[in-house]
Scaffold this motif. Structure first.
Motif, PDB file in Angstrom:
ATOM      1  N   SER A   7     -56.234 -39.054  27.571  1.00 35.68           N
ATOM      2  CA  SER A   7     -56.668 -40.170  28.267  1.00 35.68           C
ATOM      3  C   SER A   7     -55.506 -41.188  28.623  1.00 35.68           C
ATOM      4  O   SER A   7     -55.470 -41.511  29.684  1.00 35.68           O
ATOM      5  CB  SER A   7     -57.621 -40.756  27.308  1.00 35.68           C
ATOM      6  OG  SER A   7     -57.233 -41.456  26.138  1.00 35.68           O
ATOM      7  N   VAL A  10     -53.556 -40.336  31.639  1.00 33.15           N
ATOM      8  CA  VAL A  10     -53.986 -40.766  33.161  1.00 33.15           C
ATOM      9  C   VAL A  10     -54.741 -42.335  33.129  1.00 33.15           C
ATOM     10  O   VAL A  10     -55.341 -42.522  34.107  1.00 33.15           O
ATOM     11  CB  VAL A  10     -55.201 -39.676  33.512  1.00 33.15           C
ATOM     12  CG1 VAL A  10     -54.436 -38.313  33.602  1.00 33.15           C
ATOM     13  CG2 VAL A  10     -56.158 -39.515  32.315  1.00 33.15           C
ATOM     14  N   ARG A  21     -67.296 -38.260  33.669  1.00 31.53           N
ATOM     15  CA  ARG A  21     -66.999 -37.267  32.434  1.00 31.53           C
ATOM     16  C   ARG A  21     -68.547 -36.873  32.071  1.00 31.53           C
ATOM     17  O   ARG A  21     -68.887 -35.727  31.615  1.00 31.53           O
ATOM     18  CB  ARG A  21     -66.324 -37.898  31.568  1.00 31.53           C
ATOM     19  CG  ARG A  21     -64.748 -38.299  32.278  1.00 31.53           C
ATOM     20  CD  ARG A  21     -63.914 -38.403  30.925  1.00 31.53           C
ATOM     21  NE  ARG A  21     -64.475 -39.627  30.146  1.00 31.53           N
ATOM     22  CZ  ARG A  21     -64.335 -40.949  30.327  1.00 31.53           C
ATOM     23  NH1 ARG A  21     -63.581 -41.457  31.226  1.00 31.53           N
ATOM     24  NH2 ARG A  21     -64.651 -41.757  29.130  1.00 31.53           N
ATOM     25  N   ASP A  31     -63.775 -31.616  30.855  1.00 31.08           N
ATOM     26  CA  ASP A  31     -62.875 -32.788  31.158  1.00 31.08           C
ATOM     27  C   ASP A  31     -63.803 -33.811  30.709  1.00 31.08           C
ATOM     28  O   ASP A  31     -64.091 -34.865  31.503  1.00 31.08           O
ATOM     29  CB  ASP A  31     -62.522 -32.943  32.695  1.00 31.08           C
ATOM     30  CG  ASP A  31     -61.643 -31.505  32.995  1.00 31.08           C
ATOM     31  OD1 ASP A  31     -60.467 -31.369  32.065  1.00 31.08           O
ATOM     32  OD2 ASP A  31     -61.871 -31.105  33.823  1.00 31.08           O
ATOM     33  N   ILE A 111     -59.345 -40.240  36.243  1.00 35.35           N
ATOM     34  CA  ILE A 111     -59.102 -38.922  35.812  1.00 35.35           C
ATOM     35  C   ILE A 111     -59.681 -38.006  36.966  1.00 35.35           C
ATOM     36  O   ILE A 111     -59.199 -36.819  36.883  1.00 35.35           O
ATOM     37  CB  ILE A 111     -60.234 -38.611  34.648  1.00 35.35           C
ATOM     38  CG1 ILE A 111     -59.928 -37.252  33.684  1.00 35.35           C
ATOM     39  CG2 ILE A 111     -61.547 -38.678  34.830  1.00 35.35           C
ATOM     40  CD1 ILE A 111     -60.427 -37.003  32.382  1.00 35.35           C
TER      41      ILE A 111
END
Length: 268
Positions: A7, A10, A21, A31, A111
């Motif tokens: 985490s 990014v 997510r 992911d 992300i």
């Protein structure tokens, strides 16, 4: 790599759930973080068929994009609130039929940018823009959007599986209209969303709102309003499996099959 390390690399907060997510969890992806899996776990207690629903939505995405490319002649797409890359993404479906098709993915989760850029590094006709679809003016002014999208030519505007994450106070109909106002005649709006078409919808909506903060289940009439005066493509706004199925439907639709509705409409 540990979740905290992934985490940090990014710039995301693994202690807060993410729409993109959580959808990745439902699709069986990797992911995501513990908080996302916990949120999905609460949702599955009410509607355990959510993975089936996600699959129906991806299948609808494929059928819809194929229609837009092969029958409507669309060669450029804006996929708004696209989520994390998975199988059969918009650019893969579109470019299989028309290699020259151009696709801009827009999502506000960093992300998505990290994974999307890695996936698209060798695809000059596709890009990922980190922006909030709820701000159409900013999205439409983004230089990366204008690098691939020619607003003098028809555009496919995709709001697939995202409008239920916009609250009524955020004027979701106004958001959809703003994008369609920016594109010329011949452009199409492709939308899918949660639908209040079954008794459990209210309870599932409450769970979404309490654990994820979003998740508005709208009636068919409310969803039809997103299309405004656009010309609906047959069969109109229907439960996802009913939209141009590849094989005839001969059974009564299940809760999972009725959980979302979708359709495509053309700007005249």
């Amino acid at each position: 790599m540990a979740e905290q390390d992934r985490s940090t690399s990014v710039g995301i907060d693994p202690s807060k759930p993410s729409i993109a997510r959580a959808y990745d969890v439902v699709l069986g992806g990797k992911d995501n973080f513990a908080i996302d899996r916990a949120v999905v776990g609460e949702m599955l207690k009410i509607v355990p068929q959510l993975p089936e629903v996600a699959a129906y939505n991806r299948q609808m995405l494929s059928r819809g994009v194929r229609y837009l490319v092969e029958q409507a002649g669309i060669r450029q797409f804006m996929d708004l609130g696209s989520g994390l890359p998975t199988r059969e993404n918009t650019h893969q479906v579109a470019q299989r039929s028309a290699p020259e098709a151009r696709v801009v993915y827009v999502d506000n989760d960093p992300i998505v940018l990290a994974h999307g850029r890695a996936l698209l590094v060798e695809n000059d006709n596709t890009t990922v823009v980190t922006a909030d679809l709820r701000d159409p003016r900013a999205v439409l002014a983004d230089p990366e959007v204008h690098r691939l999208i020619d607003f003098s030519q028809p555009v496919g505007i995709l709001l697939v599986g995202i409008l239920h994450h916009l609250h009524d106070s955020e004027d979701p109909q106004g958001v959809a209209k703003a994008y369609m106002d920016a594109v010329p005649a011949g452009s199409h709006l492709f939308m899918t969303s949660f639908c209040a078409s079954f008794p459990e919808a209210a309870e599932l909506e409450e769970t979404y709102l309490s654990v994820l903060g979003t998740g508005r289940f709208r009636t068919l009439d409310e969803l039809q309003g997103f299309f405004g005066d656009l010309e609906m493509v047959e069969p109109g706004l229907v439960s996802l499996p009913e939209w141009r199925p590849e094989a005839p439907i001969t059974h009564e639709l299940s809760v999972a099959e009725r959980l979302m509705a979708g359709g495509i409409a053309r700007k005249r």
